[in-house]
Design a protein around this motif. Structure first.
Motif, short mmCIF file in Angstrom:
data_model
loop_
_atom_site.label_atom_id
_atom_site.label_comp_id
_atom_site.label_asym_id
_atom_site.label_seq_id
_atom_site.Cartn_x
_atom_site.Cartn_y
_atom_site.Cartn_z
N GLY A 382 -13.10 25.06 -5.76
CA GLY A 382 -12.45 25.26 -7.04
C GLY A 382 -12.76 24.16 -8.04
N ILE A 383 -11.89 24.02 -9.02
CA ILE A 383 -12.11 23.14 -10.18
C ILE A 383 -11.08 22.03 -10.20
CG2 ILE A 383 -12.09 23.07 -12.71
CD1 ILE A 383 -12.96 26.04 -12.64
N MET A 384 -11.54 20.78 -10.36
CA MET A 384 -10.63 19.65 -10.52
C MET A 384 -10.18 19.56 -11.98
SD MET A 384 -12.02 16.44 -8.27
CE MET A 384 -12.00 16.52 -6.48
N ILE A 385 -8.92 19.19 -12.16
CA ILE A 385 -8.34 19.04 -13.49
C ILE A 385 -7.90 17.59 -13.67
CG2 ILE A 385 -6.57 19.83 -15.11
CD1 ILE A 385 -6.22 22.32 -13.33
N HIS A 386 -8.38 16.97 -14.75
CA HIS A 386 -7.94 15.63 -15.12
C HIS A 386 -7.26 15.71 -16.49
CE1 HIS A 386 -11.08 14.64 -12.16
NE2 HIS A 386 -10.39 13.54 -11.95
N GLN A 387 -6.10 15.12 -16.59
CA GLN A 387 -5.42 14.99 -17.87
C GLN A 387 -5.80 13.65 -18.48
OE1 GLN A 387 -1.18 15.34 -17.56
NE2 GLN A 387 -0.87 15.63 -19.75
N THR A 388 -5.83 13.58 -19.80
CA THR A 388 -6.10 12.30 -20.46
C THR A 388 -5.19 12.13 -21.65
OG1 THR A 388 -7.75 10.90 -21.54
CG2 THR A 388 -7.98 13.28 -21.85
N ASP A 389 -4.73 10.90 -21.87
CA ASP A 389 -3.94 10.56 -23.04
C ASP A 389 -4.85 10.10 -24.18
OD1 ASP A 389 -4.78 8.14 -22.06
OD2 ASP A 389 -2.79 7.38 -21.58
N GLY A 390 -6.13 10.32 -24.03
CA GLY A 390 -7.13 9.86 -25.00
C GLY A 390 -7.93 8.69 -24.47
N PHE A 391 -7.45 8.09 -23.37
CA PHE A 391 -8.14 6.95 -22.78
C PHE A 391 -8.18 7.04 -21.26
CE2 PHE A 391 -7.95 2.51 -21.13
CZ PHE A 391 -9.22 2.12 -21.52
N THR A 392 -7.01 7.05 -20.62
CA THR A 392 -6.94 7.01 -19.17
C THR A 392 -7.08 8.41 -18.57
OG1 THR A 392 -5.52 5.06 -19.25
CG2 THR A 392 -5.47 6.32 -17.22
N SER A 393 -7.66 8.46 -17.36
CA SER A 393 -7.80 9.71 -16.61
C SER A 393 -6.68 9.82 -15.58
CB SER A 393 -9.16 9.74 -15.91
OG SER A 393 -9.24 10.84 -15.02
N TYR A 394 -6.07 11.02 -15.49
CA TYR A 394 -5.03 11.31 -14.51
C TYR A 394 -5.41 12.57 -13.75
CZ TYR A 394 -2.23 8.35 -17.69
OH TYR A 394 -1.78 7.33 -18.49
N LEU A 395 -5.70 12.45 -12.47
CA LEU A 395 -5.98 13.62 -11.65
C LEU A 395 -4.70 14.43 -11.48
CD1 LEU A 395 -7.89 15.22 -9.68
CD2 LEU A 395 -6.97 13.74 -7.87
N LEU A 396 -4.77 15.74 -11.72
CA LEU A 396 -3.65 16.64 -11.49
C LEU A 396 -3.88 17.42 -10.21
CD1 LEU A 396 -3.16 18.06 -15.11
CD2 LEU A 396 -2.00 16.11 -14.03
N ASP A 397 -2.81 17.76 -9.52
CA ASP A 397 -2.90 18.54 -8.28
C ASP A 397 -2.63 19.99 -8.62
OD1 ASP A 397 -2.93 19.60 -5.78
OD2 ASP A 397 -1.48 18.21 -4.91
N ALA A 398 -3.69 20.81 -8.67
CA ALA A 398 -3.56 22.23 -8.99
C ALA A 398 -3.21 23.06 -7.77
CB ALA A 398 -4.85 22.73 -9.62
N SER A 399 -3.22 22.46 -6.58
CA SER A 399 -2.82 23.13 -5.33
C SER A 399 -1.76 22.27 -4.64
CB SER A 399 -4.03 23.32 -4.41
OG SER A 399 -5.04 24.08 -5.02
#
Length: 450
Positions: A382-399
């Motif tokens: 599947g696909i990894m999702i990262h959230q960003t506040d414009g600078f930092t990367s945050y891995l999200l757990d979609a499962s």
């Protein structure tokens, strides 16, 4: 900063947590502070590598230290894992060059109060002297490589503090990246370790007192630490994760979603275990958020950008494949980058893009061979999702799965984090759905920006 696994008879799981609390999917500036930096295309760095030794090393142990020529091969040889790594992460665009100085003996013991010396001894002190032919104007960064026979702990990168060399201040940024060749705290009963030879080992928590332990591929302990800290020197933070037990991060935070010290797993520093500037226990590739920040996407290695409301279907190839569309950048209209906190004030960085999300796909190539482990193989589906506040990367757990009580502390279960076919990820910003696995290693997904 990276917590290094040093002098381990088997597997030592290093976990670092950042004390932040949040119960929504919003990344608030009150909940995280940034190191001030400017978004820019980075293609080259010229490095000064300073090999250092402590004044109390025995002749017997000193004879086991790496030579200058050995270090030149590890760091600068075009076929070294380090050179290949940065070439792959930047799609052939970034490289580094430089010179190695030393060894230089510093007037400090490698042991203090029965323990190995810490890297903080180099802050605000004038102990690096007699480095012949060092010209600070030639270099973009200094990498301190002290070698000790007593073991060393955390490496770190400094982008704002000055470093004194030959009595003069170097202010362009520096890294402390130690090597250990010997026995921890010089304990004769401790196992011998050499971090330029020992392959990096990691593990996957599977239960309260159980883990899947294995040698994690391409890097030695030193090489992994060097790459991690050099990326910090280029200008980015750690790779975080945002997890909420068996619930997605956009739902209210579950009870006890924290470590035994009370640190929330909704903002978990080092939490991205698939990233070299995270914990790197399950993969070494650099995430797409930071590659974009460094300007490493171009017309050949394309980044699909979606920044207007509406629906679009896109296809994503594995992130390390060249000449492909290998990441999707979703920027949310009306959500500018969060300010960072510096000198007791919030500062807005005009070079940063809006808040949003990045989508990427991994395969079990050279830098992510850990995904061949049966415990992690689901991340190939599947696909990894990262959230960003414009600078930092945050891995999200979609499962999402329930947290694991591992060795007395809650840890997120990140054995499977991807968005798979027949799954939907939807919050107030976006909806991701209709995931299709294609026969050529790519995935197709539909994106709605609300």
């Amino acid at each position: 900063m990276r917590t290094t696994n040093i002098f381990k008879p088997g597997f030592i799981l290093a976990i670092a947590f950042f004390a932040l609390a949040c119960s929504s999917d919003d990344i608030s500036p009150e909940n995280h502070t940034h190191v001030a930096t400017v978004r820019q295309k980075i293609l080259k760095k010229n490095l000064a590598i300073l090999l250092l030794e402590y004044q109390d090393i025995s002749a017997e142990n000193r004879a086991k230290f790496p030579t200058k020529s050995e270090m030149e091969k590890i760091i600068f040889d075009k076929n070294s894992p380090l050179k290949k790594y940065f070439d792959d992460m930047s799609y052939g665009q970034f490289t580094y060059s430089g010179d190695i100085f030393g060894y230089t003996t510093i007037a400090v013991d490698g042991m203090k109060d029965g323990k190995a010396a810490e890297g903080t001894i180099f802050l605000y002190t004038d102990i690096i002297r007699n480095v012949p032919n060092f010209d600070p104007n030639k270099y973009d960064a200094v990498i301190l490589v002290p070698v000790n026979d007593a073991g060393l702990g955390q490496a770190f990168a400094q982008r704002t503090e000055e470093l004194l060399i030959n009595g003069k201040a170097f202010r362009k940024g520096w890294v402390y990246c130690p090597i250990s060749v010997g026995k921890l705290h010089r304990d004769p009963n401790a196992p011998f370790s050499n971090t330029i030879e020992d392959k990096y080992r990691s593990g996957i928590p599977t239960g309260e007192n159980s883990s899947e332990d294995f040698e994690n591929g391409a890097f030695t302990d030193f090489e992994l630490t060097f790459a991690h800290e050099l990326i910090h020197n280029l200008g980015v933070d750690h790779a975080f994760s945002r997890t909420n037990g068996d619930k997605p991060a956009y739902e209210p935070e579950i009870p006890n979603n924290s470590t035994k010290d009370g640190y929330s797993l909704m903002y978990h520093e080092y939490g991205d275990q698939f990233d070299i500037v995270g914990l790197a226990a399950q993969g070494f590739s650099l995430n797409a958020v930071y590659r974009d920040f460094f300007g490493w996407y171009d017309n050949t290695n394309t980044l699909e950008t979606i920044n207007t409301k509406g629906t679009k279907t896109v296809t994503i190839f594995p992130i390390n494949e060249r000449n492909k569309k290998n990441a999707v950048e979703i920027r949310i209209p009306g959500k500018p980058a969060a300010p960072f906190y510096e000198e007791n004030a919030f500062i807005f960085n005009s070079s940063l893009k809006n808040q949003g999300y990045f989508l990427e796909v991994r395969n079990a190539g050279a830098w992510d061979k850990a995904l061949l482990n049966a415990e992690l193989a689901g991340n190939l589906e599947g696909i990894m999702i990262h959230q960003t506040d414009g600078f930092t990367s945050y891995l999200l757990d979609a499962s999402p799965s329930p947290n694991i009580n591992f060795v007395g502390s809650n840890v997120p279960d990140l054995r499977d984090v991807v968005l798979k076919p027949n799954m939907t990820y939807e919050n107030d910003d976006v909806k991701l759905y209709n995931v299709i696995k294609n026969g050529n290693g790519s995935f197709t997904v539909t994106v709605d920006i609300k």
